[in-house]
Design a protein around this motif. Structure first.
Motif, PDB file in Angstrom:
ATOM      1  N   LEU A 134       1.852   6.553   6.327  1.00  0.00           N
ATOM      2  CA  LEU A 134       1.747   5.112   6.123  1.00  0.00           C
ATOM      3  C   LEU A 134       3.121   4.465   5.990  1.00  0.00           C
ATOM      4  O   LEU A 134       4.025   5.027   5.344  1.00  0.00           O
ATOM      5  N   ASP A 135       3.286   3.293   6.590  1.00  0.00           N
ATOM      6  CA  ASP A 135       4.486   2.495   6.357  1.00  0.00           C
ATOM      7  C   ASP A 135       4.115   1.096   5.867  1.00  0.00           C
ATOM      8  O   ASP A 135       4.959   0.229   5.705  1.00  0.00           O
ATOM      9  N   ARG A 136       2.818   0.871   5.654  1.00  0.00           N
ATOM     10  CA  ARG A 136       2.311  -0.346   5.022  1.00  0.00           C
ATOM     11  C   ARG A 136       1.015   0.036   4.313  1.00  0.00           C
ATOM     12  O   ARG A 136       0.340   0.982   4.720  1.00  0.00           O
ATOM     13  N   TRP A 137       0.681  -0.699   3.255  1.00  0.00           N
ATOM     14  CA  TRP A 137      -0.401  -0.263   2.393  1.00  0.00           C
ATOM     15  C   TRP A 137      -1.384  -1.395   2.092  1.00  0.00           C
ATOM     16  O   TRP A 137      -0.983  -2.548   1.936  1.00  0.00           O
ATOM     17  N   VAL A 138      -2.660  -1.034   1.994  1.00  0.00           N
ATOM     18  CA  VAL A 138      -3.687  -1.976   1.545  1.00  0.00           C
ATOM     19  C   VAL A 138      -3.731  -1.930   0.024  1.00  0.00           C
ATOM     20  O   VAL A 138      -3.843  -0.848  -0.566  1.00  0.00           O
TER      21      VAL A 138
END
Length: 226
Positions: free
Chosen positions: A134-138
């Motif tokens: 992941l390089d962005r997260w919810v």
């Protein structure tokens, strides 16, 4: 269907209708791409699930309740279901509730909601469910975080922390049906609440006994050089 997926499916089935003003939606339907968004009404997971979780009578009376694993699971679902990273305030408060439960109860909660112990302790996931880095997260929206904070007023272990957060940040949400909490009128104390604990011991704040690194599965090889 695996046990964890079945429990998540059962959780969603139990969720009552949307609590957003004038919304006719009677049951949460997870979105195909964003599972924290309802495909029926487009409102979020928290404004649906909070109707099942909340205990308005206790909140209005100011009384606190005993921490029970099933209640902690419901509150944890507001934060952990469909997310990949934890807001700091939510992590602090969940840790306090987890500190009252057994290690097995904590593992059952976080595993059922799609988290590993390693990811929870870290506060975010390194990989998604397909193993992709992941390089962005919810994560929770600020509005959902404010709604969820109200639930932690129910317990003696977290009530004073939420009140302190209210004093320091002057949170007065107006986006939902009921205010989350009313900050106390007196000025905040100069010392942090934890500094006044009986005996001065902070040992009980540890959410659960950390197990040795050998218990965890080996890290993904692609993550070793990050």
């Amino acid at each position: 269907m695996c046990k964890r997926a079945f429990l998540l499916y059962f959780l969603v089935l139990q969720v009552v209708g949307c609590t957003h003003a004038d919304c006719p939606c009677e049951c949460f339907l997870p979105g195909q791409t964003q599972i924290r968004s309802c495909d029926r009404c487009a409102h979020g997971w928290v404004v649906h699930a909070v109707g099942k979780v909340c205990a308005p009578a206790l909140l209005c009376s100011g009384q606190v309740e005993i921490v029970q694993s099933n209640v902690v699971f419901d509150i944890s679902s507001l934060i952990l279901y469909g997310t990949q990273a934890l807001p700091v305030r939510m992590k602090i408060l969940l840790d306090r509730l987890f500190s009252v439960l057994t290690h097995t109860q904590v593992l059952n909660i976080i595993h059922t909601l799609g988290w590993t112990l390693r990811d929870y302790v870290r506060g975010y996931m390194l990989q998604d469910s397909l193993g992709r880095v992941l390089d962005r997260w919810v994560t929770m929206s600020p509005e959902d975080e404010v709604v969820t904070l109200r639930q932690f007023l129910r317990f003696g272990e977290t009530k004073s922390i939420v009140e302190l957060m209210a004093e320091e940040q002057q949170i007065r949400p107006e986006t939902h049906r009921n205010p989350v909490f009313k900050p106390r009128d007196k000025p905040p104390a100069r010392t942090h609440h934890f500094e006044n604990l009986p005996g001065g011991s902070l040992a009980f704040l540890q959410p659960f006994h950390y197990v040795s690194a050998s218990v965890f599965p080996p890290s993904h090889p692609n993550l070793l050089h990050i």
